[in-house]
Design an enzyme around this catalytic site. Structure first.
Site, short mmCIF file in Angstrom:
data_model
loop_
_atom_site.label_atom_id
_atom_site.label_comp_id
_atom_site.label_asym_id
_atom_site.label_seq_id
_atom_site.Cartn_x
_atom_site.Cartn_y
_atom_site.Cartn_z
CG ASN A 12 -1.66 1.26 1.46
OD1 ASN A 12 -1.77 2.07 0.55
ND2 ASN A 12 -2.19 1.43 2.66
CE LYS A 14 0.36 3.33 4.88
NZ LYS A 14 0.41 3.51 6.30
CG HIS A 98 -5.38 1.63 5.60
ND1 HIS A 98 -4.92 2.60 6.48
CD2 HIS A 98 -4.33 0.80 5.37
CE1 HIS A 98 -3.65 2.36 6.76
NE2 HIS A 98 -3.27 1.28 6.09
CD GLU A 100 -2.55 5.40 6.99
OE1 GLU A 100 -2.60 5.52 5.75
OE2 GLU A 100 -1.57 4.91 7.59
CD GLU A 168 -2.94 -2.86 7.62
OE1 GLU A 168 -1.81 -3.04 7.13
OE2 GLU A 168 -3.63 -1.87 7.38
N GLY A 174 3.25 1.83 10.74
CA GLY A 174 4.23 2.90 10.57
C GLY A 174 5.02 3.26 11.82
CB SER A 213 5.99 -2.24 11.82
OG SER A 213 5.59 -0.92 12.12
N GLY A 234 3.03 -1.24 4.23
CA GLY A 234 3.04 0.17 3.88
C GLY A 234 4.43 0.62 3.47
C1 PEP Z 1 -0.32 -0.03 6.36
O1 PEP Z 1 -0.49 1.19 6.36
O2 PEP Z 1 -1.19 -0.77 5.89
C2 PEP Z 1 0.90 -0.54 6.95
C3 PEP Z 1 0.92 -1.79 7.31
O3 PEP Z 1 1.95 0.34 7.08
P1 PEP Z 1 3.44 -0.02 7.58
O4 PEP Z 1 3.85 -1.31 6.89
O5 PEP Z 1 4.27 1.14 7.13
O6 PEP Z 1 3.37 -0.19 9.04
#
Ligand code: PEP
Length: 251
Positions: A12, A14, A98, A100, A168, A174, A213, A234
């Site tokens: 993703n 973003k 998601h 966000e 998630e 992040g 992460s 992400g």
């Molecule tokens: C995400 O935003 O779906 C995500 C998992 O981000 P990250 O891998 O950066 O933690």
């Protein structure tokens, strides 16, 4: 991971990526060789502006998806993008719900469900995201929250062929923090039970991704957890080196 479920590693991007980022996608497509292809599905969800160009760049089988869609197919919704538009641009997947979107756009489970229905209507494989906040985890409410999100966000007509769940934890996105493998197992097993409760035997085939992460250094450990059928990534999906490094957990 059960052999009947083909793993999926999804990226993703973003709100990241100009046309110049397509060179990373080209490198991902090039690295998605026969050995990797035999083991795992790879998907990249770039910003909507790059979906059509990404489809052209990723001709070797790496799938392209959208990061969100509107519930309606068309209409007076300035700035929104429909699932049909994503499909028309060559997308095969769409992410909905998601954290966000749930947080910054106040998307409720009902909104996420309507978007997921749109994904199915447009014949996109639809990734429904769920996960608890740090406060919810600390309050011991993780399973309650995730259970409510699954019950409220999953569309009618969901099946292993058209739906993927991404667990998630919001506090892991992040941040560099990840749950213990025991915590991941607990939630993924809970989601599996919720899916079979809702879909019967068909729930066994639905892929459940872990996201938050994921990096090349922790991917193998996380992907080895029972009922983890891949990753939603992400930050580490922005470069071919890291993204392919995560996918290599399945080599
Ligand atoms: C995400 O935003 O779906 C995500 C998992 O981000 P990250 O891998 O950066 O933690």
């Amino acid at each position: 991971m059960t052999s009947q479920r083909r793993p999926l590693v999804a990226g993703n991007w973003k709100m990241n990526g100009l046309k110049s980022a397509l060179s990373e996608l080209a490198a991902m497509a090039q690295g998605y060789d026969a050995a990797l292809h035999a083991k795992v599905d790879l998907l990249v969800c770039p910003p909507a502006t790059l979906v059509a160009a990404a489809v052209q760049t990723a001709l070797t089988g790496l799938a392209v998806g959208g990061q969100d869609c509107h519930a309606k197919a068309s209409g007076a919704n300035t700035g929104d993008i429909s699932a049909e538009m994503l499909a028309d641009a060559g997308a095969l997947y769409v992410i909905v719900g998601h954290s966000e979107r749930r947080t910054y756009h106040a998307e409720t489970n009902a909104v996420v469900k309507a978007k997921a229905e749109a994904g199915l209507r447009a014949k996109l494989t639809t990734i429904v995201c769920v996960g608890e906040t740090e406060a919810e985890r600390k309050a011991g409410k993780t399973l309650e929250i995730v259970g409510r999100q699954i019950a409220g966000s999953l569309p009618d007509g969901a099946s292993a062929a058209n739906i993927v769940i991404a667990y998630e934890p919001v506090w892991a996105i992040g941040t560099g923090l990840t749950p213990t493998t025991a915590d991941v197992a607990e939630v993924h097993n809970f989601i599996r039970t919720a899916l079979t409760g809702r879909l019967g035997e068909g729930g066994v085939g639905v892929r459940i991704l872990y996201g938050g992460s994921v990096k090349p250094s922790n991917a193998a450990e996380l992907m080895a957890v029972e009922n983890v059928d891949g990753a939603l990534v992400g930050g580490a999906s922005l470069t071919a080196m890291d993204f392919l490094g995560i996918a290599a957990a399945y080599k």
